[in-house]
Enzyme design. Structure first.
Site, PDB file in Angstrom:
ATOM      1  N   TYR A  84      47.371  41.291  42.317  1.00 42.57           N
ATOM      2  CA  TYR A  84      46.107  41.279  41.570  1.00 42.57           C
ATOM      3  C   TYR A  84      45.544  39.876  41.402  1.00 42.57           C
ATOM      4  O   TYR A  84      46.188  38.887  41.711  1.00 42.57           O
ATOM      5  CB  TYR A  84      46.194  42.032  40.253  1.00 42.57           C
ATOM      6  CG  TYR A  84      47.196  41.639  39.204  1.00 42.57           C
ATOM      7  CD1 TYR A  84      47.798  40.397  39.153  1.00 42.57           C
ATOM      8  CD2 TYR A  84      47.528  42.568  38.209  1.00 42.57           C
ATOM      9  CE1 TYR A  84      48.704  40.071  38.163  1.00 42.57           C
ATOM     10  CE2 TYR A  84      48.434  42.257  37.206  1.00 42.57           C
ATOM     11  CZ  TYR A  84      49.006  41.003  37.188  1.00 42.57           C
ATOM     12  OH  TYR A  84      49.901  40.700  36.191  1.00 42.57           O
ATOM     13  N   GLU A  85      44.282  39.819  40.957  1.00 37.87           N
ATOM     14  CA  GLU A  85      43.495  38.586  40.902  1.00 37.87           C
ATOM     15  C   GLU A  85      43.339  37.943  42.271  1.00 37.87           C
ATOM     16  O   GLU A  85      43.272  36.719  42.406  1.00 37.87           O
ATOM     17  CB  GLU A  85      44.126  37.591  39.918  1.00 37.87           C
ATOM     18  CG  GLU A  85      44.182  38.079  38.492  1.00 37.87           C
ATOM     19  CD  GLU A  85      42.832  38.496  37.952  1.00 37.87           C
ATOM     20  OE1 GLU A  85      41.807  37.911  38.368  1.00 37.87           O
ATOM     21  OE2 GLU A  85      42.785  39.428  37.126  1.00 37.87           O
ATOM     22  N   GLY A  86      43.237  38.780  43.295  1.00 40.46           N
ATOM     23  CA  GLY A  86      43.121  38.310  44.663  1.00 40.46           C
ATOM     24  C   GLY A  86      44.486  38.208  45.287  1.00 40.46           C
ATOM     25  O   GLY A  86      45.326  37.406  44.851  1.00 40.46           O
TER      26      GLY A  86
END
Length: 594
Positions: A439-441
């Site tokens: 997550y978050e890229g």
């Protein structure tokens, strides 16, 4: 489950010996955070994390969150723990005093975040997401919106989310379908479905303030057409009291591999009332304010879990009697020696330790730049700090979370079969750590960001913020007595990084696939050198203080630094070879052959 103790000695070393905390303390707005105050904050944070959050970690994992007709209930004890956490001021420690926060620098808050992640990552998600939403509103919202929402978000009475991902798109936000229709009263009707929304619905706070990406009717295509809106779960009257429920509802929660006590929600916005944050079609810059904060925080999640795994593994290795030392019994009066007599067990523990302590140092290096960027009076200094942060953010996020997953796996390996069962808690660290790489890229996206955006930004000026101080340090210390053993390996790896940078830049201009093919290895190479720089500097300090080393702290630093230089940093050679191989093999296979 092994008992976690906050690594306060190493945190103090990084804050006040590796770096000069006075640099931060003397910035405008940070004057109240003297070394004594910082020390007291760390002590109290450790107490809260160890005594309040840690006891809920396993039970929260086993119980998880429950969903019933849009209502999400957190595990037993979470509500009471959150109340204690908020009443202690921890939800607002790094927030603006204008809105009730304590104004702590990021340099301090990063260490508090680490302790929270070590003891209960699922719990830490709730205030963590709120701080990200706070940061975006504080930087981009109108004064009216800030006055309306921030005081209670800072107090922890309300929480926040970031609603980006949709069922058909994750990283490619330019194709989101959520819509925002203008209304006559200046508000907007927000319609769409968002997925994977951490803390999207729960029972810890009175209200949840959603930050939602959506497109206006006249929006340009792609990311240039995205706007940001604040959409509260409950409407808020002018006096701050809560009104009717907004048209936003949690459709379901995800059943996940890890962080089970953190609610991960499908959120349905059905003409929900929202207000524009910032200017139309400028949602991405506002969202990146939040995401840059979150990406450093996600990196710290990897570090926090890695520290917890190391402590558990080291304690187990000391106590577990298994086999005899290859050089003969070390405890002949016992039925077996401890695991610590075995070289391979020591290899695993030293790898964990080298990763964790190196990451902590590098994380504080970046956090200090965030504080400089925010508080320094000189505009050029702020700009230079910003460029350094932009460059290092994808490296911190990807490297720390890759290492966090590796470190938790190593911890489980030290335990052997006991690590694989729930009783000891090690398998939970592994499951919880895995999401941080996604997550978050995803970490692959972080690598593409590094080679595609940051490497060539401003004609390579971002790179100079890292390359110049490292080059200066090497040239100054490479021949120093004693220290040369640490600086010379760094110099070799740094040379490989420089050569790889030039090669990727040259090849990438002709064929972008060349840069894409090298991205992941390049990020890891960059990260190894950056942490190697930290270890060389830590070794320099330890060498100077080893004669006054009552508790063996500096001796352990030197041994771990040497281990990093001899057993981990040489990976730079293999990474360099892979980068130089280019994209040919990677791109040669036809799609139908996969």
């Amino acid at each position: 489950m092994a008992e976690f103790k906050a690594p306060l000695r190493d945190m103090r070393f990084v804050l006040t010996e590796l770096f000069d905390f006075n640099d931060i303390n003397q910035l405008p707005g940070c004057e109240d955070f003297t070394p004594d105050v910082v020390d007291a904050v760390l002590e109290e944070a450790a107490k809260v994390c160890e005594e309040v959050l840690q006891p809920l970690n396993r039970s929260g994992d086993e119980e998880g969150c429950t969903w019933n007709d849009g209502v999400v209930t957190t595990p037993k004890g979470f509500k009471e723990a959150y109340k204690t956490f908020a009443e202690g001021g921890w939800t607002g420690i790094a927030c603006d005093p204008v809105y009730g926060g304590q104004g702590a620098p990021k340099t301090l808050n990063a260490l508090v975040e680490e302790m929270t992640c070590s003891t209960n990552l699922s719990f830490g998600m709730y205030p963590g997401l709120s701080f990200g939403a706070y940061a975006a509103l504080h930087s981009h919202a109108s004064d009216a919106l800030k006055d309306k929402y921030l005081p209670k978000m800072v107090a922890g009475t309300w929480s926040g989310t970031m609603c980006l991902t949709e069922p058909h798109c994750g990283t490619d936000l330019g194709i989101i379908r959520s819509k925002a229709e203008p209304r006559d009263d200046g508000s907007y009707a927000i319609t769409g479905t968002k997925i994977f929304i951490s803390a999207g619905e729960h029972d810890l706070t009175e209200n949840i303030i959603h930050l939602v990406l959506a497109k206006l009717p006249d929006a340009p295509k792609g990311t240039k057409g995205i706007s940001l809106f604040v959409v509260p779960k409950f409407m808020v009257h002018d006096d701050g009291s809560l009104g009717d429920r907004n048209s936003v509802k949690c459709g379901s929660i995800e059943h996940k591999m890890g962080i089970k006590a953190s609610s991960t929600c499908v959120m349905n916005f059905d003409g929900a009332t929202g207000w524009l944050v910032g200017e139309p079609h400028q949602g991405m810059p506002a969202m990146f304010t939040m995401m840059n904060q979150e990406r450093l925080s996600v990196g710290i999640q990897g570090l926090g879990l890695g520290e917890a795994a190391y402590q558990g593994a080291a304690a187990y290795a000391r106590d577990r009697l298994q086999g005899r030392a290859l050089t003969g019994p070390k405890s002949p009066n016992k039925e077996a020696d401890s695991l610590l007599v075995h070289p391979d067990v020591r290899r695993m523990l030293l790898t964990q330790r080298a990763y964790n302590e190196g990451s902590r140092a590098m994380g504080i290096w970046v956090a200090r730049a965030l504080d400089t960027m925010k508080y320094h009076e000189n505009a050029q200094t702020r700009e230079e700090a910003d460029e350094f942060v932009q460059l290092m953010t994808p490296i911190v996020k990807a490297l720390f979370t890759d290492w966090g997953f590796e470190t938790t796996n190593i911890g489980m390996q030290v335990f052997g079969g006991h690590g694989y069962i729930r009783e000891w808690g090690m398998e939970q660290y592994v499951r919880d750590a895995r999401i941080a790489q996604i997550y978050e890229g995803t970490n692959g996206i972080q690598a593409l960001d590094l080679v595609g955006r940051k490497m060539g930004a401003k004609a390579g000026r971002y790179l100079r913020r890292f390359f110049h101080p490292v080059q200066d340090y090497i040239e100054t210390h490479v021949n120093d007595d004693g220290l040369g053993d640490f600086v010379q390996p760094l110099a070799k790896a740094f040379m490989r990084l420089q050569q790889a940078t030039a090669e990727i830049a040259q090849r990438g201009m002709k064929n972008p696939d060349e840069a894409g093919a090298a991205a992941t290895e390049y990020l890891r190479l960059f990260g190894l050198v950056a942490v190697g720089f930290m270890w060389a500097r830590m070794a320099e300090i330890a060498l100077k203080k080893q004669d006054d080393d009552d508790d063996g702290f500096y001796k352990a630093k030197l041994i771990t630094a040497q281990f990093y230089m001899e057993r981990i940093l040489p990976q730079s050679g293999a990474l360099f070879s892979a980068i130089m191989a280019g994209s040919k093999t990677m791109m040669a296979m036809d799609e139908d052959a996969f």
